[in-house]
Design an enzyme around this catalytic site. Structure first.
Site, PDB file in Angstrom:
ATOM      1  N   ARG A  16      -1.257  20.662  34.018  1.00 22.07           N
ATOM      2  CA  ARG A  16      -1.035  21.898  33.260  1.00 22.07           C
ATOM      3  C   ARG A  16      -0.958  21.684  31.744  1.00 22.07           C
ATOM      4  O   ARG A  16      -0.196  22.340  31.048  1.00 22.07           O
ATOM      5  CB  ARG A  16       0.233  22.609  33.761  1.00 22.07           C
ATOM      6  CG  ARG A  16       0.035  23.306  35.097  1.00 22.07           C
ATOM      7  CD  ARG A  16       1.269  24.081  35.492  1.00 22.07           C
ATOM      8  NE  ARG A  16       2.430  23.195  35.560  1.00 22.07           N
ATOM      9  CZ  ARG A  16       3.686  23.582  35.503  1.00 22.07           C
ATOM     10  NH1 ARG A  16       3.957  24.859  35.375  1.00 22.07           N
ATOM     11  NH2 ARG A  16       4.674  22.724  35.587  1.00 22.07           N
ATOM     12  N   TRP A  18      -3.022  22.530  29.602  1.00 17.58           N
ATOM     13  CA  TRP A  18      -3.507  23.768  28.969  1.00 17.58           C
ATOM     14  C   TRP A  18      -2.339  24.733  28.732  1.00 17.58           C
ATOM     15  O   TRP A  18      -2.142  25.258  27.639  1.00 17.58           O
ATOM     16  CB  TRP A  18      -4.539  24.372  29.922  1.00 17.58           C
ATOM     17  CG  TRP A  18      -5.235  25.617  29.494  1.00 17.58           C
ATOM     18  CD1 TRP A  18      -6.282  25.693  28.639  1.00 17.58           C
ATOM     19  CD2 TRP A  18      -4.979  26.947  29.954  1.00 17.58           C
ATOM     20  NE1 TRP A  18      -6.694  27.004  28.529  1.00 17.58           N
ATOM     21  CE2 TRP A  18      -5.907  27.791  29.325  1.00 17.58           C
ATOM     22  CE3 TRP A  18      -4.058  27.518  30.834  1.00 17.58           C
ATOM     23  CZ2 TRP A  18      -5.950  29.167  29.543  1.00 17.58           C
ATOM     24  CZ3 TRP A  18      -4.095  28.884  31.055  1.00 17.58           C
ATOM     25  CH2 TRP A  18      -5.028  29.697  30.417  1.00 17.58           C
ATOM     26  N   LYS A 111      -5.404  42.500  39.247  1.00 15.62           N
ATOM     27  CA  LYS A 111      -5.944  41.427  40.073  1.00 15.62           C
ATOM     28  C   LYS A 111      -7.462  41.327  39.987  1.00 15.62           C
ATOM     29  O   LYS A 111      -8.164  42.316  40.017  1.00 15.62           O
ATOM     30  CB  LYS A 111      -5.558  41.654  41.528  1.00 15.62           C
ATOM     31  CG  LYS A 111      -4.150  41.201  41.839  1.00 15.62           C
ATOM     32  CD  LYS A 111      -3.735  41.653  43.209  1.00 15.62           C
ATOM     33  CE  LYS A 111      -4.573  41.004  44.258  1.00 15.62           C
ATOM     34  NZ  LYS A 111      -4.303  39.566  44.410  1.00 15.62           N
ATOM     35  N   GLY A 436      16.989  43.618  45.327  1.00 10.76           N
ATOM     36  CA  GLY A 436      17.321  42.325  45.935  1.00 10.76           C
ATOM     37  C   GLY A 436      17.785  41.274  44.961  1.00 10.76           C
ATOM     38  O   GLY A 436      18.862  40.712  45.106  1.00 10.76           O
ATOM     39  N   ASP A 603      10.705  42.304  52.558  1.00  3.76           N
ATOM     40  CA  ASP A 603       9.817  42.649  51.440  1.00  3.76           C
ATOM     41  C   ASP A 603       8.360  42.352  51.756  1.00  3.76           C
ATOM     42  O   ASP A 603       8.042  41.283  52.264  1.00  3.76           O
ATOM     43  CB  ASP A 603      10.187  41.813  50.200  1.00  3.76           C
ATOM     44  CG  ASP A 603      11.536  42.200  49.631  1.00  3.76           C
ATOM     45  OD1 ASP A 603      11.898  43.390  49.720  1.00  3.76           O
ATOM     46  OD2 ASP A 603      12.230  41.315  49.087  1.00  3.76           O
ATOM     47  N   CYS A 647       5.826  46.515  45.564  1.00  5.46           N
ATOM     48  CA  CYS A 647       5.895  46.812  44.130  1.00  5.46           C
ATOM     49  C   CYS A 647       4.626  47.410  43.577  1.00  5.46           C
ATOM     50  O   CYS A 647       4.081  46.899  42.627  1.00  5.46           O
ATOM     51  CB  CYS A 647       6.197  45.605  43.280  1.00  5.46           C
ATOM     52  SG  CYS A 647       6.638  44.147  44.083  1.00  5.46           S
ATOM     53  N   HIS A 698      10.322  46.289  34.221  1.00  5.42           N
ATOM     54  CA  HIS A 698       9.482  45.317  33.514  1.00  5.42           C
ATOM     55  C   HIS A 698       9.779  45.272  32.015  1.00  5.42           C
ATOM     56  O   HIS A 698       9.217  44.467  31.301  1.00  5.42           O
ATOM     57  CB  HIS A 698       7.999  45.624  33.738  1.00  5.42           C
ATOM     58  CG  HIS A 698       7.633  45.563  35.192  1.00  5.42           C
ATOM     59  ND1 HIS A 698       7.750  46.653  36.018  1.00  5.42           N
ATOM     60  CD2 HIS A 698       7.218  44.536  35.964  1.00  5.42           C
ATOM     61  CE1 HIS A 698       7.395  46.299  37.243  1.00  5.42           C
ATOM     62  NE2 HIS A 698       7.067  45.026  37.240  1.00  5.42           N
ATOM     63  N   CYS A 730      11.883  47.484  41.061  1.00  4.28           N
ATOM     64  CA  CYS A 730      11.657  46.158  41.664  1.00  4.28           C
ATOM     65  C   CYS A 730      12.910  45.313  41.436  1.00  4.28           C
ATOM     66  O   CYS A 730      13.919  45.823  40.923  1.00  4.28           O
ATOM     67  CB  CYS A 730      10.424  45.513  41.011  1.00  4.28           C
ATOM     68  SG  CYS A 730       9.831  44.044  41.880  1.00  4.28           S
TER      69      CYS A 730
END
Ligand code: GLN
Ligand code: ZN
Length: 767
Positions: A16, A18, A111, A436, A603, A647, A698, A730
């Site tokens: 990792r 990068w 996505k 949760g 969930d 979510c 968020h 969430c």
């Protein structure tokens, strides 16, 4: 001679590097120059590796500083309006679009098809004027040429896919916008041609989704225009992830080569070739090595497949490659020193997949005999794990067999359970709860680290977790929530936590894949039959419950989410793996019930994202998801109330599935999508318990009670107050302690106020 090729190499580096470089730069610890130097080193290292592995067509420009869709948008000046005052060609602007800045929010991300990679959604308006800001492929091409003597294959997201993945313009303007982009693409391609590029890979993954005839015509126009302006440069039109629906039209497009996925979609592309042939003058780039899994390939079968394909195209016009970019798999198995050798020997990450491609190409060019020994060795490696004790657990297999053909159903219908639950829990109208997790502070993460490192004993860690639970059970009571949670302090990740406790899962050290931006995930590997050996959550939940009279929800991750966020074995069907996970959860739920936990949340945040791209496969996926969820949850006692959480808010289209899960209460994200979701309930009725998130977790912003009240009232226009739950969107693990306390206090206040209004109304209608 048949050539070998790659479609894209992981950007993140073996360890990792990068990610680390980018984050150092964002923190201001290194300069832009230092960042670029570091990344160039990494890029050249990866290119050289591919060269040394003997790959003929090595991709360039697949590298990115964040995301390739963002790269393409920025290259063509498609910059969101709120960033247009900034220098369009600066690294600052580029990162600001992806990450936001003080004055402007980041672009949305979503996505990338059916993968776990997220791209930045380009914002294009109907009157956007694209222009070529910079040909970002050219320097990558020249770098590979000059520094490593590689004639790279530049990779570029095609104009049709780029626009189809963008948002902000009206459908009617789609074609006009495509037409504006085409001349710019031509400029880019001509410059590459001049610089000596022989092949360019234009990705049009949108071809693997369901398109209309009109959209296919757009492809014809685009690629005709491009073809007219190029002389020596060969365009390879690349598709992936699924088969293409319009095979005949696509292979007739005026391009030099077509790249097809021969791994997914049960041989549909192969069927099409058998039925319609393949144009003699074109090159077929055959994706035969799975770019989405981590397992060694059945090379003998792949070689046979390639031999079949060779009977349709001339051997000089065949290219061997992975089914898609290797962006979706970890870099190399080499660095995994602690895996069971039987497992390790059966794995293939990016580098090993390229070796497989090389081997297959050799097998084609020099004959099967020359590679026979290696094929046999590979088959043995696979076979060893397939037959191994570490993979097979006959008890689990018998149990799955037992459930074949048995429909898991709850003993009582929801309407009967509802009154039992009312009596059992005696909750007020509009009960308040949370999803949760509670803030995972630095202190909590450090505590876990100390324990993992061995600085803390199990007992030290346990009492640390208990202290956090005590603090938060008290705080939740003080806030006045009706249904409490234990807070998930003992969990790092909602899949890893369960994977570590279940049999059949393995964890790697470095097998990261990029999820979005610099964020990488390290999915567990489900290599064997999944079994529960001892309860996974009972200790913490029971402890939390012992501290309060209010109900504490048991908290589990569902079978589909565990599956979708793991790398999964392929010797048995995914459905069988899901059933194994579900059966393990069924036992966990029983253990919770035996310990007097009667509200249990399972969930399934990944249910929706696993939906197949092809509509014809979607129903089966949803049916299997429902089956697995019910297998886990429906053997419970009547008084047990099953909750679930997801979510996302595209509820309407899968409402039927969510209903079929037969969960007593479902909580879903709603605050971000505002009214859209509520409108779904006007169209379809839903009778079970439901919590539409009343605030967005968020962002650190603390919403006022009035804001949430409005939200609740709007929902109550279409939902019955007796079914409505009040909760955030969430889990709260990414939030701070004080903002969480304030927001939940306001949320409880909002619920109380509305509750009072409703009760008054009921009173006055009686009086
Ligand atoms: N129970 C989990 C939490 O609250 C759910 C997380 C999720 O939906 N992704 O964190
Ligand atoms: Zn969630």
């Amino acid at each position: 001679m048949t050539k070998s090729s790659n479609l894209g190499y992981p950007r993140i580096g073996e360890k990792r590097e990068w990610k680390k470089a980018l984050e150092q730069y964002w923190k201001g610890n290194i300069s832009e120059q230092e960042l670029q130097t570091e990344l160039e080193k990494l890029r050249l290292y990866d290119l050289k590796k591919q060269k040394d592995l003997g790959i003929d067509l090595i991709p360039v420009g697949d590298f990115s500083l964040y995301d390739h869709v963002l790269d393409t948008a920025v290259m063509f000046g498609l910059i969101p309006e709120r960033f247009q005052q900034q220098d369009e060609n600066s690294l600052h602007t580029y990162f600001d679009i992806a990450r936001g800045n003080k004055n402007a929010v980041a672009s949305e991300m979503t996505k990338w098809f059916n993968t776990n990679y997220h791209y930045i959604v380009p914002e294009v308006s109907s009157d956007s004027e694209p222009k070529l800001v910079e040909n970002r492929l050219l320097p990558y091409f020249l770098e590979a040429k000059e520094k490593l003597d590689i004639t790279g294959k530049p990779v570029l997201l095609g104009p049709v896919s780029l626009l189809k993945l963008s948002k902000g313009f009206e459908d009617k303007d789609f074609e006009r916008l495509v037409e504006k982009l085409v001349p710019l693409y031509i400029q880019v391609l001509q410059q590459l041609e001049k610089a000596g590029a022989e092949w360019v890979q234009i990705d049009e993954p949108i071809l693997a989704t369901t398109l209309t005839k009109d959209e296919i015509n757009v492809f014809k126009n685009v690629y005709q225009s491009i073809d007219r302006k190029l002389s020596s440069l060969n365009v390879l039109l690349q598709t992936y992830f699924e088969s293409i629906d319009y095979y005949e039209e696509v292979v007739s497009l005026p391009v030099a080569g077509i790249g097809l996925d021969f791994v997914h979609d049960q041989g549909a592309n192969l069927e099409a070739i058998k039925n319609f042939g393949f144009p003699a003058e074109k090159t077929l780039a055959a994706g035969v090595i799975n770019g989405r899994n981590i397992w060694k390939d059945d090379l003998s079968a792949s070689l046979t497949l390639l031999e079949t394909l060779r009977s349709f195209v001339n051997e000089d016009r065949l290219i061997v490659q992975p089914s898609c970019s290797l962006l979706h798999v970890p870099v190399t198995v080499e660095t995994e020193s602690e895996l069971d050798p039987q497992l390790k020997n059966a794995l293939a990450f990016a580098d090993q997949k390229l070796e497989e491609i090389k081997l297959l190409t050799e097998g084609l060019n020099k004959g099967r005999k020359t590679v026979e020994e290696k094929l046999t060795f590979q088959a043995e490696c696979r076979e060893q794990l397939w037959q191994s004790e570490i993979r097979n657990n006959t008890d689990v297999q018998k149990e799955v067999e037992f459930w074949k053909g048995v429909e898991p159903t709850r003993e009582q219908h929801f309407s009967e359970r509802q009154s039992i639950h009312q009596n059992f829990f005696n909750l007020p109208l509009l009960p308040t709860t949370t999803i949760g997790s509670l803030p995972q502070t630095t202190e909590i993460r450090q505590g876990r680290l100390k324990w993992r490192r061995g600085d803390w004993t199990d007992t030290d860690y346990q009492s640390f977790i208990e202290a956090n639970m005590r603090e938060w059970i008290a705080r939740q009571e003080e806030i006045g929530l009706d249904v409490l949670i234990h807070g998930e302090f003992e969990r790092n990740d909602m899949v890893e936590f369960f994977g570590e406790k279940l049999e059949g899962f393995a964890f790697t050290k470095y097998a990261w894949v990029q999820s979005y931006g610099s964020r990488c995930v390290k999915p567990p590997i489900i290599y064997g039959d999944v079994a529960l050996t001892e309860p996974m959550t009972v200790k913490e939940i029971s402890y939390a419950q012992s501290l309060t009279k209010k109900p504490v929800k048991g908290m589990l991750t569902g079978p589909i989410t565990i599956l979708n966020w793991s790398f999964v074995r392929e010797d048995i069907s995914e459905f069988d793996v899901t059933k194994q996970i579900a059966l393990a959860l069924q036992k966990e739920i029983r253990a919770l019930e035996e310990n007097h936990i009667h509200m249990i949340q399972v969930d399934e945040p990944a249910l929706r994202e696993g939906l197949p791209l092809k509509p014809k496969k979607q129903q089966q996926y949803l049916d299997e998801a429902v089956y697995a969820f019910k297998l886990a949850t429906s053997s419970v006692k009547n008084e047990t109330q099953i909750h679930t959480h997801m979510c996302y808010s595209e509820f309407g289209e899968i409402m039927h599935t969510l209903d079929a899960l037969d969960a007593d209460v479902i909580s879903i994200e709603a605050a971000r999508s505002h009214g859209e979701l509520i409108a779904d309930f006007e169209k379809q009725s839903y009778e079970k318990g439901i919590g539409l998130g009343v605030y967005d977790i968020h962002s650190p912003r603390v919403p006022e009670a009035e804001e949430m009240e409005k939200y609740i009232l709007r929902a109550l226009n279409v939902l019955d107050p007796r079914q409505f739950w009040v909760n955030p969107d969430c889990g709260l693990k990414t939030r701070g302690v004080s903002e969480t306390t304030e927001a939940l206090t306001n949320m409880v206040k909002a619920a109380h106020n509305i509750r009072l209004e409703i009760e008054q109304k009921l009173q006055s209608s009686k009086g």
